[in-house]
Write a protein that holds these residues in place. Structure first.
Motif, mmCIF file in Angstrom:
data_model
loop_
_atom_site.group_PDB
_atom_site.id
_atom_site.type_symbol
_atom_site.label_atom_id
_atom_site.label_comp_id
_atom_site.label_asym_id
_atom_site.label_seq_id
_atom_site.Cartn_x
_atom_site.Cartn_y
_atom_site.Cartn_z
ATOM 1 N N MET A 150 40.724 48.435 48.504
ATOM 2 C CA MET A 150 41.784 49.234 47.888
ATOM 3 C C MET A 150 41.251 50.475 47.173
ATOM 4 O O MET A 150 42.015 51.296 46.706
ATOM 5 C CB MET A 150 42.573 48.380 46.891
ATOM 6 N N ARG A 151 39.925 50.576 47.063
ATOM 7 C CA ARG A 151 39.292 51.712 46.386
ATOM 8 C C ARG A 151 39.775 51.915 44.954
ATOM 9 O O ARG A 151 40.149 53.019 44.559
ATOM 10 C CB ARG A 151 39.555 53.012 47.161
ATOM 11 N N THR A 152 39.796 50.837 44.178
ATOM 12 C CA THR A 152 40.083 50.978 42.749
ATOM 13 C C THR A 152 38.974 50.282 41.977
ATOM 14 O O THR A 152 38.512 49.216 42.369
ATOM 15 C CB THR A 152 41.423 50.327 42.361
ATOM 16 N N GLU A 153 38.569 50.909 40.883
ATOM 17 C CA GLU A 153 37.553 50.302 40.032
ATOM 18 C C GLU A 153 38.149 49.097 39.311
ATOM 19 O O GLU A 153 37.481 48.099 39.094
ATOM 20 C CB GLU A 153 37.083 51.316 38.981
ATOM 21 N N ASP A 154 39.403 49.243 38.913
ATOM 22 C CA ASP A 154 40.059 48.246 38.074
ATOM 23 C C ASP A 154 40.741 47.208 38.958
ATOM 24 O O ASP A 154 41.713 47.500 39.641
ATOM 25 C CB ASP A 154 41.097 48.972 37.194
ATOM 26 N N VAL A 155 40.194 45.998 38.962
ATOM 27 C CA VAL A 155 40.775 44.921 39.771
ATOM 28 C C VAL A 155 41.134 43.769 38.850
ATOM 29 O O VAL A 155 40.327 43.334 38.039
ATOM 30 C CB VAL A 155 39.779 44.433 40.855
ATOM 31 N N ARG A 156 42.373 43.297 38.971
ATOM 32 C CA ARG A 156 42.819 42.209 38.106
ATOM 33 C C ARG A 156 43.143 40.989 38.962
ATOM 34 O O ARG A 156 43.915 41.074 39.910
ATOM 35 C CB ARG A 156 44.058 42.636 37.321
ATOM 36 N N ILE A 157 42.531 39.867 38.605
ATOM 37 C CA ILE A 157 42.739 38.625 39.336
ATOM 38 C C ILE A 157 43.861 37.848 38.655
ATOM 39 O O ILE A 157 43.825 37.612 37.449
ATOM 40 C CB ILE A 157 41.451 37.768 39.355
ATOM 41 N N ASP A 158 44.854 37.465 39.437
ATOM 42 C CA ASP A 158 45.969 36.690 38.912
ATOM 43 C C ASP A 158 45.496 35.294 38.516
ATOM 44 O O ASP A 158 44.580 34.730 39.109
ATOM 45 C CB ASP A 158 47.041 36.590 40.002
ATOM 46 N N GLN A 159 46.156 34.733 37.526
ATOM 47 C CA GLN A 159 45.769 33.422 37.029
ATOM 48 C C GLN A 159 45.876 32.351 38.108
ATOM 49 O O GLN A 159 45.021 31.460 38.214
ATOM 50 C CB GLN A 159 46.666 33.067 35.840
ATOM 51 N N GLY A 160 46.930 32.437 38.914
ATOM 52 C CA GLY A 160 47.124 31.449 39.975
ATOM 53 C C GLY A 160 45.997 31.463 40.995
ATOM 54 O O GLY A 160 45.560 30.410 41.479
ATOM 55 N N LEU A 161 45.508 32.674 41.311
ATOM 56 C CA LEU A 161 44.401 32.801 42.261
ATOM 57 C C LEU A 161 43.136 32.202 41.656
ATOM 58 O O LEU A 161 42.400 31.467 42.319
ATOM 59 C CB LEU A 161 44.173 34.276 42.602
ATOM 60 N N ASN A 162 42.896 32.492 40.376
ATOM 61 C CA ASN A 162 41.740 31.945 39.686
ATOM 62 C C ASN A 162 41.794 30.406 39.685
ATOM 63 O O ASN A 162 40.816 29.733 39.986
ATOM 64 C CB ASN A 162 41.701 32.471 38.255
#
Length: 120
Positions: A52-64
């Motif tokens: 996605m070419r973004t520095e900022d990546v947020r992992i959803d709690q459900g995925l974690n």
């Protein structure tokens, strides 16, 4: 090459959502047991960053939770994720986009699943 850029013109960044399968197994090959689940989450971030070419990546709690669902060492071999590139709400940020990675549950086999771009 990236395969994305045509004629060297850079398209203006747009919010976009893709659903992809990540082969975790090959990414945590040879990683010691006590580092597997944490490393897998890191690898998902890396994958999202590249795609996605973004520095900022947020992992959803459900995925974690899913990555940790079988414990720290027996990480699922594959995971299907939804990558949503979104605009930052507060515009002070220099990088205006972040990617939110959420879990797309798959029942049964991952065979034949393609990466799809979701029309917003």
């Amino acid at each position: 090459g990236t395969g994305m850029v045509k004629d060297g013109k850079k398209k203006t960044e747009q919010p976009v959502t893709r659903i992809a399968t990540i082969n975790i197994h090959k990414r945590i090959f040879g990683i010691k047991f006590k580092k597997r689940a944490p490393r897998a989450v890191t690898e998902i971030k890396k994958f999202a960053e590249q795609m996605m070419r973004t520095e900022d990546v947020r992992i959803d709690q459900g995925l974690n939770k899913f990555m940790w669902s079988k414990g720290i060492r027996n990480v699922p071999y594959r995971v299907r994720v939804r990558l949503s590139k979104k605009r930052q709400e507060n515009e002070e940020e220099s990088n205006k986009f972040y990617t939110l990675v959420t879990h797309e549950p798959v029942d049964g086999s991952y065979k034949g699943l393609q990466t799809v771009t979701v029309a917003e």
